[in-house]
Motif scaffolding. Sequence first.
Motif, mmCIF file in Angstrom:
data_model
loop_
_atom_site.group_PDB
_atom_site.id
_atom_site.type_symbol
_atom_site.label_atom_id
_atom_site.label_comp_id
_atom_site.label_asym_id
_atom_site.label_seq_id
_atom_site.Cartn_x
_atom_site.Cartn_y
_atom_site.Cartn_z
ATOM 1 N N LYS A 110 0.858 -1.224 0.444
ATOM 2 C CA LYS A 110 -0.285 0.068 0.166
ATOM 3 C C LYS A 110 1.581 1.165 0.280
ATOM 4 C CE LYS A 110 -4.407 -1.342 2.257
ATOM 5 N NZ LYS A 110 -5.157 -1.385 2.574
ATOM 6 N N GLU A 111 2.081 1.410 0.819
ATOM 7 C CA GLU A 111 3.396 2.591 0.279
ATOM 8 C C GLU A 111 3.168 2.926 -0.939
ATOM 9 O OE1 GLU A 111 6.310 2.353 3.453
ATOM 10 O OE2 GLU A 111 4.625 3.071 5.085
ATOM 11 N N GLU A 112 3.655 1.726 -1.304
ATOM 12 C CA GLU A 112 4.070 2.003 -2.757
ATOM 13 C C GLU A 112 2.715 1.783 -3.191
ATOM 14 O OE1 GLU A 112 6.638 -0.918 -5.731
ATOM 15 O OE2 GLU A 112 5.956 -1.578 -4.432
ATOM 16 N N ILE A 113 2.400 1.587 -4.024
ATOM 17 C CA ILE A 113 1.083 1.664 -4.744
ATOM 18 C C ILE A 113 0.875 3.493 -4.019
ATOM 19 C CG2 ILE A 113 0.377 -0.021 -5.741
ATOM 20 C CD1 ILE A 113 -1.645 -0.365 -3.941
ATOM 21 N N THR A 114 0.975 3.849 -2.854
ATOM 22 C CA THR A 114 0.157 5.340 -2.555
ATOM 23 C C THR A 114 1.101 5.910 -3.056
ATOM 24 O OG1 THR A 114 -0.667 4.717 -0.485
ATOM 25 C CG2 THR A 114 -0.031 6.511 -1.023
ATOM 26 N N LYS A 115 2.309 6.156 -3.503
ATOM 27 C CA LYS A 115 3.479 7.218 -4.246
ATOM 28 C C LYS A 115 3.301 6.378 -5.914
ATOM 29 C CE LYS A 115 5.987 6.305 -0.415
ATOM 30 N NZ LYS A 115 7.220 5.229 0.029
ATOM 31 N N HIS A 116 2.543 5.734 -6.171
ATOM 32 C CA HIS A 116 2.113 5.640 -7.656
ATOM 33 C C HIS A 116 1.378 6.762 -8.164
ATOM 34 C CE1 HIS A 116 0.326 4.762 -11.611
ATOM 35 N NE2 HIS A 116 1.107 4.449 -11.212
ATOM 36 N N GLU A 117 1.768 7.939 -8.923
ATOM 37 C CA GLU A 117 1.435 8.837 -9.622
ATOM 38 C C GLU A 117 0.346 8.420 -11.321
ATOM 39 O OE1 GLU A 117 3.201 12.301 -9.490
ATOM 40 O OE2 GLU A 117 3.918 12.652 -6.976
ATOM 41 N N SER A 118 -0.312 8.831 -11.383
ATOM 42 C CA SER A 118 -1.269 8.522 -12.662
ATOM 43 C C SER A 118 -1.270 9.600 -13.382
ATOM 44 C CB SER A 118 -3.167 8.024 -12.420
ATOM 45 O OG SER A 118 -2.981 6.713 -11.865
ATOM 46 N N HIS A 119 -0.577 10.259 -14.236
ATOM 47 C CA HIS A 119 -0.577 11.615 -14.902
ATOM 48 C C HIS A 119 -1.724 11.270 -15.971
ATOM 49 C CE1 HIS A 119 3.772 10.843 -13.675
ATOM 50 N NE2 HIS A 119 4.032 10.113 -14.857
ATOM 51 N N ALA A 120 -2.357 11.133 -16.395
ATOM 52 C CA ALA A 120 -3.302 10.617 -17.069
ATOM 53 C C ALA A 120 -4.998 11.059 -16.483
ATOM 54 C CB ALA A 120 -4.409 9.805 -17.825
ATOM 55 N N MET A 159 -1.917 -3.789 -10.700
ATOM 56 C CA MET A 159 -1.063 -2.242 -9.927
ATOM 57 C C MET A 159 0.131 -1.547 -9.779
ATOM 58 S SD MET A 159 -3.472 -3.710 -6.502
ATOM 59 C CE MET A 159 -1.641 -5.046 -5.519
ATOM 60 N N GLU A 160 0.716 -2.520 -10.609
ATOM 61 C CA GLU A 160 2.286 -1.327 -10.640
ATOM 62 C C GLU A 160 2.794 -1.048 -8.955
ATOM 63 O OE1 GLU A 160 1.646 2.052 -13.698
ATOM 64 O OE2 GLU A 160 0.085 0.866 -13.744
ATOM 65 N N ALA A 161 2.574 -2.219 -8.524
ATOM 66 C CA ALA A 161 3.050 -2.737 -7.092
ATOM 67 C C ALA A 161 4.844 -2.931 -7.318
ATOM 68 C CB ALA A 161 2.817 -2.553 -6.197
ATOM 69 N N TYR A 162 5.918 -2.665 -8.656
ATOM 70 C CA TYR A 162 6.763 -3.710 -9.084
ATOM 71 C C TYR A 162 7.477 -3.997 -8.293
ATOM 72 C CZ TYR A 162 5.242 -1.909 -13.166
ATOM 73 O OH TYR A 162 4.155 -1.401 -14.243
ATOM 74 N N CYS A 200 -5.726 1.008 -18.980
ATOM 75 C CA CYS A 200 -4.854 1.918 -17.599
ATOM 76 C C CYS A 200 -5.683 2.235 -16.790
ATOM 77 C CB CYS A 200 -4.068 3.169 -18.634
ATOM 78 S SG CYS A 200 -5.996 3.834 -19.252
ATOM 79 N N CYS A 201 -7.594 2.682 -16.663
ATOM 80 C CA CYS A 201 -8.326 3.089 -15.813
ATOM 81 C C CYS A 201 -8.612 2.216 -15.111
ATOM 82 C CB CYS A 201 -9.103 3.900 -16.770
ATOM 83 S SG CYS A 201 -8.878 5.615 -17.578
ATOM 84 N N LYS A 202 -8.861 1.087 -15.466
ATOM 85 C CA LYS A 202 -9.594 -0.210 -14.833
ATOM 86 C C LYS A 202 -7.840 -0.520 -13.845
ATOM 87 C CE LYS A 202 -11.548 -2.717 -18.178
ATOM 88 N NZ LYS A 202 -12.057 -3.938 -19.464
ATOM 89 N N LYS A 203 -6.721 -0.394 -14.047
ATOM 90 C CA LYS A 203 -5.518 -0.714 -12.846
ATOM 91 C C LYS A 203 -5.393 0.276 -12.005
ATOM 92 C CE LYS A 203 -2.495 -2.677 -16.769
ATOM 93 N NZ LYS A 203 -1.002 -2.433 -17.439
ATOM 94 N N ALA A 204 -5.652 1.521 -12.678
ATOM 95 C CA ALA A 204 -6.051 2.999 -11.502
ATOM 96 C C ALA A 204 -6.712 2.605 -10.741
ATOM 97 C CB ALA A 204 -6.235 3.915 -12.550
ATOM 98 N N PHE A 205 -7.979 2.231 -10.915
ATOM 99 C CA PHE A 205 -9.284 1.706 -10.031
ATOM 100 C C PHE A 205 -8.939 0.888 -8.967
ATOM 101 C CE2 PHE A 205 -13.303 -1.192 -9.884
ATOM 102 C CZ PHE A 205 -14.512 -0.303 -9.060
ATOM 103 N N ILE A 206 -8.713 -1.104 -9.370
ATOM 104 C CA ILE A 206 -8.049 -1.705 -8.711
ATOM 105 C C ILE A 206 -6.694 -1.298 -7.696
ATOM 106 C CG2 ILE A 206 -7.078 -3.943 -8.968
ATOM 107 C CD1 ILE A 206 -8.257 -4.682 -11.093
ATOM 108 N N ARG A 207 -5.576 -0.861 -8.189
ATOM 109 C CA ARG A 207 -5.335 0.185 -6.805
ATOM 110 C C ARG A 207 -5.773 0.565 -6.106
ATOM 111 N NH1 ARG A 207 -2.360 1.712 -11.167
ATOM 112 N NH2 ARG A 207 -3.072 3.660 -11.141
#
Length: 332
Positions: free
Chosen positions: A8-18, A221-224, A146-153
């Motif tokens: 959660k800490e990792e994906i909280t820092k993820h920033e969507s650009h669109a 979720m792009e939590a690499y 990409c929106c589905k990924k953001a929604f799940i995240r």
Amino acid sequence: MSFSTKVKEEITKHESHARHCMIAELLALVLATGEVEFDKGEAVLKLKPENHSIGDKICSLIDVIFDNNIIYEMHTKYILIPDSIMTERLLQTLKLSDYIELMNEDWLDDDEISENFAVGETMYVSSGGVSLQNCHFPKQVIQKSCCKKAFIRGFFLASGSVNDPNKAYHFEIVADTKEMAEVLRDTIESFSLDAKVVKRKKYYVVYLKEGSMIVDMLNVMEAYVSLMDMENVRIIKDMRNDINRRVNCETANIKKTVSAAMRQIADIEYIEKTKGLNYLSSSLREIAEVRLLEPDADLATLGTMLNPPISKSGVNHRLRKISKIAEEIKNG
């Protein structure tokens, strides 16, 4: 820190650009944490994030999407949008039109709100207000991958968890309603993952159990970083399992070899005691004598000790003949 918290800490820092991805992520966070409360005919939106970092994420998305033009109040345990116009504007942007229509209904007042919502089969009512998950889900918001990924995240941030892979493989997201759980399941399955839904008390849980699917889910979720951590654990666990399988197999083979050797020696000693080894043909007597001298040797090794040497299958054939002779003697 738990593995779930690290993810959660990792994906909280993820920033969507669109912007459309930001709206999809905010939609998930609002659906998972939001309730509409009614105060003297005015609808206000209250968001109850799990912790401050998720609350900061919600506020950051609201500020960017609405260019800091949505007024909200930050409280210790919740975020409040106290103005019905602001609330309506946010819900319109998120395509939650059901609530906008509902708020405009003349029959809905403070005294009737709980009663009317409780009548509907899918309505979820908490002590404070009505869950936004009762709305008709706006599928148009998550048309793009990409929106589905953001929604799940976003939904995972608000109401999800994942077990420490050292202990067990389990990923889940909790929803208030069956309809919302099915939306989450279908969205996850769009990435070729086999998600399941189960009811747990008054909630619905969307879950994954296989390690490989959870790794794929972290990738979605792009939590690499968390993905690599989990893969390292899986590699070590697979190596341990492989070693255990080999040890078990070798142990079983040793037990099988020892058991067979004991039976062979018992048959040879019985023939020697009752008839004498000269009762056997020269080739059978030769392998019998070698077996008595080398009780721990495997069949291939016994074969190399004969003159001339013979194959493992040849040794096995001769010992079977000896066992058959012993059985015939026993049966008279």
